[in-house]
Write a protein that holds these residues in place. Structure first.
Motif, PDB file in Angstrom:
ATOM      1  N   ASN A  96       5.122   0.712  -1.824  1.00  0.00           N
ATOM      2  CA  ASN A  96       5.449   2.218  -2.028  1.00  0.00           C
ATOM      3  C   ASN A  96       5.177   3.266  -1.305  1.00  0.00           C
ATOM      4  N   ASP A  97       6.471   3.615   0.021  1.00  0.00           N
ATOM      5  CA  ASP A  97       6.264   4.741   0.777  1.00  0.00           C
ATOM      6  C   ASP A  97       7.303   5.727   0.818  1.00  0.00           C
ATOM      7  N   GLY A  98       7.121   6.415  -1.261  1.00  0.00           N
ATOM      8  CA  GLY A  98       7.023   7.350  -0.820  1.00  0.00           C
ATOM      9  C   GLY A  98       8.595   7.071  -2.299  1.00  0.00           C
ATOM     10  N   ASN A  99       9.222   8.413  -2.539  1.00  0.00           N
ATOM     11  CA  ASN A  99      10.117   8.065  -3.260  1.00  0.00           C
ATOM     12  C   ASN A  99      11.365   8.884  -3.132  1.00  0.00           C
ATOM     13  N   ASP A 100      12.892   8.546  -3.579  1.00  0.00           N
ATOM     14  CA  ASP A 100      13.305   9.789  -2.973  1.00  0.00           C
ATOM     15  C   ASP A 100      13.586  11.368  -3.279  1.00  0.00           C
ATOM     16  N   GLU A 101      12.542  11.973  -3.909  1.00  0.00           N
ATOM     17  CA  GLU A 101      12.181  13.046  -4.255  1.00  0.00           C
ATOM     18  C   GLU A 101      11.304  13.551  -2.782  1.00  0.00           C
ATOM     19  N   ASP A 102      10.715  12.375  -2.479  1.00  0.00           N
ATOM     20  CA  ASP A 102       9.811  12.723  -0.879  1.00  0.00           C
ATOM     21  C   ASP A 102      10.940  13.557   0.384  1.00  0.00           C
ATOM     22  N   PRO A 103      10.554  14.673   1.311  1.00  0.00           N
ATOM     23  CA  PRO A 103      11.139  14.520   2.187  1.00  0.00           C
ATOM     24  C   PRO A 103      10.766  13.268   3.400  1.00  0.00           C
ATOM     25  N   PRO A 104      11.602  13.355   4.209  1.00  0.00           N
ATOM     26  CA  PRO A 104      11.267  11.925   5.092  1.00  0.00           C
ATOM     27  C   PRO A 104       9.706  12.236   5.809  1.00  0.00           C
ATOM     28  N   TYR A 105       8.921  13.468   6.574  1.00  0.00           N
ATOM     29  CA  TYR A 105       7.990  13.804   6.732  1.00  0.00           C
ATOM     30  C   TYR A 105       6.701  13.205   6.540  1.00  0.00           C
ATOM     31  N   ARG A 106       6.864  13.254   4.536  1.00  0.00           N
ATOM     32  CA  ARG A 106       6.512  12.165   3.800  1.00  0.00           C
ATOM     33  C   ARG A 106       6.066  11.324   3.706  1.00  0.00           C
ATOM     34  N   ILE A 107       7.590  10.860   3.374  1.00  0.00           N
ATOM     35  CA  ILE A 107       7.909   9.292   3.419  1.00  0.00           C
ATOM     36  C   ILE A 107       7.423   8.294   4.942  1.00  0.00           C
ATOM     37  N   VAL A 108       7.273   9.089   6.031  1.00  0.00           N
ATOM     38  CA  VAL A 108       6.468   7.775   6.811  1.00  0.00           C
ATOM     39  C   VAL A 108       4.959   8.832   6.630  1.00  0.00           C
ATOM     40  N   PHE A 143       5.277  13.277  11.798  1.00  0.00           N
ATOM     41  CA  PHE A 143       5.692  12.636  11.281  1.00  0.00           C
ATOM     42  C   PHE A 143       7.369  12.775  11.418  1.00  0.00           C
ATOM     43  N   SER A 144       7.676  14.117  11.273  1.00  0.00           N
ATOM     44  CA  SER A 144       8.870  14.832  11.562  1.00  0.00           C
ATOM     45  C   SER A 144       9.845  14.191  12.415  1.00  0.00           C
ATOM     46  N   ALA A 145       8.819  13.907  13.892  1.00  0.00           N
ATOM     47  CA  ALA A 145       9.513  13.526  14.736  1.00  0.00           C
ATOM     48  C   ALA A 145      10.117  12.362  14.994  1.00  0.00           C
ATOM     49  N   VAL A 146       8.900  10.936  14.087  1.00  0.00           N
ATOM     50  CA  VAL A 146       9.019   9.906  14.088  1.00  0.00           C
ATOM     51  C   VAL A 146      10.348   9.087  13.351  1.00  0.00           C
ATOM     52  N   ALA A 147      10.488  10.262  11.877  1.00  0.00           N
ATOM     53  CA  ALA A 147      11.678  10.707  10.849  1.00  0.00           C
ATOM     54  C   ALA A 147      12.708  10.185  11.559  1.00  0.00           C
ATOM     55  N   ASP A 148      12.685  11.201  12.093  1.00  0.00           N
ATOM     56  CA  ASP A 148      14.158  11.609  12.557  1.00  0.00           C
ATOM     57  C   ASP A 148      14.389  11.183  14.174  1.00  0.00           C
ATOM     58  N   GLN A 149      13.720   9.977  14.432  1.00  0.00           N
ATOM     59  CA  GLN A 149      14.047   8.909  15.038  1.00  0.00           C
ATOM     60  C   GLN A 149      14.428   8.341  14.896  1.00  0.00           C
ATOM     61  N   LEU A 150      13.835   7.556  14.019  1.00  0.00           N
ATOM     62  CA  LEU A 150      13.764   5.722  12.929  1.00  0.00           C
ATOM     63  C   LEU A 150      15.204   6.362  12.177  1.00  0.00           C
ATOM     64  N   GLN A 151      15.610   7.531  12.001  1.00  0.00           N
ATOM     65  CA  GLN A 151      17.186   7.852  11.039  1.00  0.00           C
ATOM     66  C   GLN A 151      18.324   7.703  12.420  1.00  0.00           C
TER      67      GLN A 151
END
Length: 318
Positions: A205-217, A181-189
């Motif tokens: 709801n894909d998460g909130n602003d406090e969530d780290p990128p991997y949690r949102i993904v 999930f961290s790798a996908v988040a990095d690629q999307l960004q």
């Protein structure tokens, strides 16, 4: 039924032989970049095993009194074993004699042979035999390791060829259970694709602003899967709700199902470079609409990391 002391010691010998073989394999596959981490990991494995075994022996034998205590004061119980384990597991070499031949291990002095009339230390003799067995097992493990296929080296070789052919550079992702999930988040960004919003989960709801990128993904993947149970539940051996809760809320590893869901959720093609091939996961019809499907790249390692399977992000060269 409780183990006898002899059974405990037999089990300990097997555990130590297994650990020596495991550490030998780990150190054989180490590179300059990973050697320090692997050495630290091996030292910790050795420390944990020795501590546990010492505790088990202490509980099995009980407190030492009288003459036994005097004998044990002459030499710590695990000294012979410690010498062998530290020698083998830290990759030190056996000292050589002047003519180039290995110096044989020093044996305990024969019982009853001396003017002082020193009493025979049976426990010391047992530990010396145990150390000799570990020595032999370590030598055998090292010999067998020479003929093992270098899966890690072959995997790295193929990866490097694909990286060069596609102008990719590797972005290391922390191996913490969230790597996919961290790798996908990095690629999307890297492609400027928002992690939140759009055609995400059923509840939007894909998460909130406090969530780290991997949690949102993670939440994006589980939201997409929850809205389409017929597409994913047949591939599971447990109820879909229970499975999605693990993926969403814990460090449960992601895999093929999550990649398929993320390709659909974000409208991207995911290319996974792995040992011997590059897999393509395309978004299905009816997924998130995009003006032009973008491609994100991941590296999947089966052999390259001591903790198991791992994903890294692959960025295009600047």
């Amino acid at each position: 039924m409780e183990e006898t002391l002899e059974q405990i010691q037999a089990r300990h010998r097997k555990e130590q032989r297994d650990l020596v073989a495991r550490i030998t394999n780990k150190k054989k596959s180490a590179t300059k970049k990973t050697r320090k981490g692997i050495n630290d990991e091996c030292a910790e494995l050795e420390r944990q095993l020795k501590a546990r075994q010492a505790d088990e022996v202490a509980r099995a034998t009980g407190p030492v009194t009288g003459k036994e205590e005097e004998e044990e004061e002459e030499e710590p119980q695990d000294e012979a074993v410690d010498e062998v384990l530290s020698e083998r597991m830290q990759n030190t070499s056996i000292k050589e004699s002047e003519d180039g031949a290995p110096t044989p291990p020093t044996s305990s002095p024969p019982p009853g042979g001396g003017g002082g009339g020193k009493k025979r230390n049976r426990q010391k003799e047992r530990m010396a035999r145990r150390a000799a067995e570990i020595e032999a097992a370590a030598a055998k493990a090292e010999e067998e390791a020479k003929d093992m296929t270098d899966h890690r080296g072959l995997e790295r070789k193929y990866m490097a060829e694909v990286f060069v052919a596609n102008d990719l550079v590797e972005k290391d992702i922390r191996p913490d259970g969230h790597c996919l999930f961290s790798a996908v988040a990095d690629q999307l960004q890297q492609h400027g694709i928002p992690l939140r919003g759009g055609g995400g989960g059923t509840d939007g709801n894909d998460g909130n602003d406090e969530d780290p990128p991997y949690r949102i993904v993670r939440k994006a993947a589980t939201g997409w899967m929850a809205g389409r149970p017929d597409d994913y539940a047949p591939f599971l051996e447990e109820p879909l709700d229970a499975y999605l809760a693990k993926i969403r809320d814990t460090a449960e590893w992601g895999g093929q199902l999550e990649l398929a869901a993320l390709a659909a959720r974000y409208g991207v093609e995911i290319r996974v470079v792995q040992d011997g091939r590059t897999e393509r996961i395309e978004p299905p019809p009816g997924g998130v609409e995009a003006e032009k499907t973008k491609t994100i790249w991941l590296a999947y390692y089966r052999h390259g990391f001591g903790l198991g399977e791992h994903y890294n992000s692959l960025r295009k060269k600047a």
